[in-house]
Design a protein around this motif. Structure first.
Motif, PDB file in Angstrom:
ATOM      1  N   LYS A   7       0.718  -1.259  -0.073  1.00  0.00           N
ATOM      2  CA  LYS A   7       0.172  -0.178   0.107  1.00  0.00           C
ATOM      3  C   LYS A   7       0.710   1.299   0.040  1.00  0.00           C
ATOM      4  O   LYS A   7       0.649   2.193  -0.873  1.00  0.00           O
ATOM      5  N   PHE A   8       1.682   1.424   0.967  1.00  0.00           N
ATOM      6  CA  PHE A   8       2.629   2.507   1.104  1.00  0.00           C
ATOM      7  C   PHE A   8       3.449   2.630  -0.065  1.00  0.00           C
ATOM      8  O   PHE A   8       3.976   3.701  -0.525  1.00  0.00           O
ATOM      9  N   GLY A   9       4.004   1.412  -0.605  1.00  0.00           N
ATOM     10  CA  GLY A   9       4.988   1.522  -1.518  1.00  0.00           C
ATOM     11  C   GLY A   9       4.400   2.041  -2.699  1.00  0.00           C
ATOM     12  O   GLY A   9       5.179   2.481  -3.543  1.00  0.00           O
ATOM     13  N   GLY A  10       3.150   1.724  -3.124  1.00  0.00           N
ATOM     14  CA  GLY A  10       2.350   2.286  -4.326  1.00  0.00           C
ATOM     15  C   GLY A  10       1.884   3.705  -4.074  1.00  0.00           C
ATOM     16  O   GLY A  10       1.598   4.230  -5.277  1.00  0.00           O
ATOM     17  N   MET A  11       1.952   4.304  -3.062  1.00  0.00           N
ATOM     18  CA  MET A  11       1.601   5.643  -3.065  1.00  0.00           C
ATOM     19  C   MET A  11       2.355   6.508  -3.807  1.00  0.00           C
ATOM     20  O   MET A  11       3.837   6.717  -3.774  1.00  0.00           O
ATOM     21  N   GLY A  12       1.860   7.471  -4.743  1.00  0.00           N
ATOM     22  CA  GLY A  12       2.587   8.359  -5.460  1.00  0.00           C
ATOM     23  C   GLY A  12       2.995   7.993  -6.971  1.00  0.00           C
ATOM     24  O   GLY A  12       3.633   8.511  -7.436  1.00  0.00           O
ATOM     25  N   VAL A  13       2.456   6.535  -7.139  1.00  0.00           N
ATOM     26  CA  VAL A  13       2.771   5.891  -8.526  1.00  0.00           C
ATOM     27  C   VAL A  13       1.613   6.357  -9.052  1.00  0.00           C
ATOM     28  O   VAL A  13       0.456   6.136  -8.822  1.00  0.00           O
ATOM     29  N   PHE A  14       1.953   6.858 -10.322  1.00  0.00           N
ATOM     30  CA  PHE A  14       0.861   7.027 -11.359  1.00  0.00           C
ATOM     31  C   PHE A  14       0.911   6.335 -12.551  1.00  0.00           C
ATOM     32  O   PHE A  14       2.117   6.422 -13.280  1.00  0.00           O
ATOM     33  N   VAL A  15       0.040   5.462 -13.138  1.00  0.00           N
ATOM     34  CA  VAL A  15      -0.050   4.786 -14.158  1.00  0.00           C
ATOM     35  C   VAL A  15      -0.930   5.170 -15.411  1.00  0.00           C
ATOM     36  O   VAL A  15      -2.219   5.486 -14.907  1.00  0.00           O
ATOM     37  N   GLU A  16      -0.422   5.603 -16.090  1.00  0.00           N
ATOM     38  CA  GLU A  16      -1.320   6.370 -17.365  1.00  0.00           C
ATOM     39  C   GLU A  16      -1.911   5.185 -18.319  1.00  0.00           C
ATOM     40  O   GLU A  16      -1.633   4.479 -18.553  1.00  0.00           O
TER      41      GLU A  16
END
Length: 64
Positions: free
Chosen positions: A55-64
């Motif tokens: 959860k926290f590792g994925g924060m801030g990751v944006f997949v277009e």
């Protein structure tokens, strides 16, 4: 924020807002916390840890 995984859920407010019926809001929050704790206790500790890392590792990751 929920759609981006930054929050786990949204606690609904009573009609008119939390300040309009604080007792109902307290009960709603208490139930939500207790339900969440019970859900978490049902998951093995190692799995809970892995879920939090994901959860926290994925924060801030944006997949277009």
């Amino acid at each position: 924020m929920k759609g981006f995984g930054l929050v786990d859920g949204i606690i609904p407010e009573p009609v008119g807002g939390a300040h309009a019926n604080p007792q109902l809001m307290y009960q709603t929050i208490k139930k939500t916390i207790l339900d969440t704790i019970n859900e978490l206790f049902a998951i093995q500790a190692d799995e809970r840890i892995n879920q939090r890392i994901d959860k926290f590792g994925g924060m801030g990751v944006f997949v277009e």
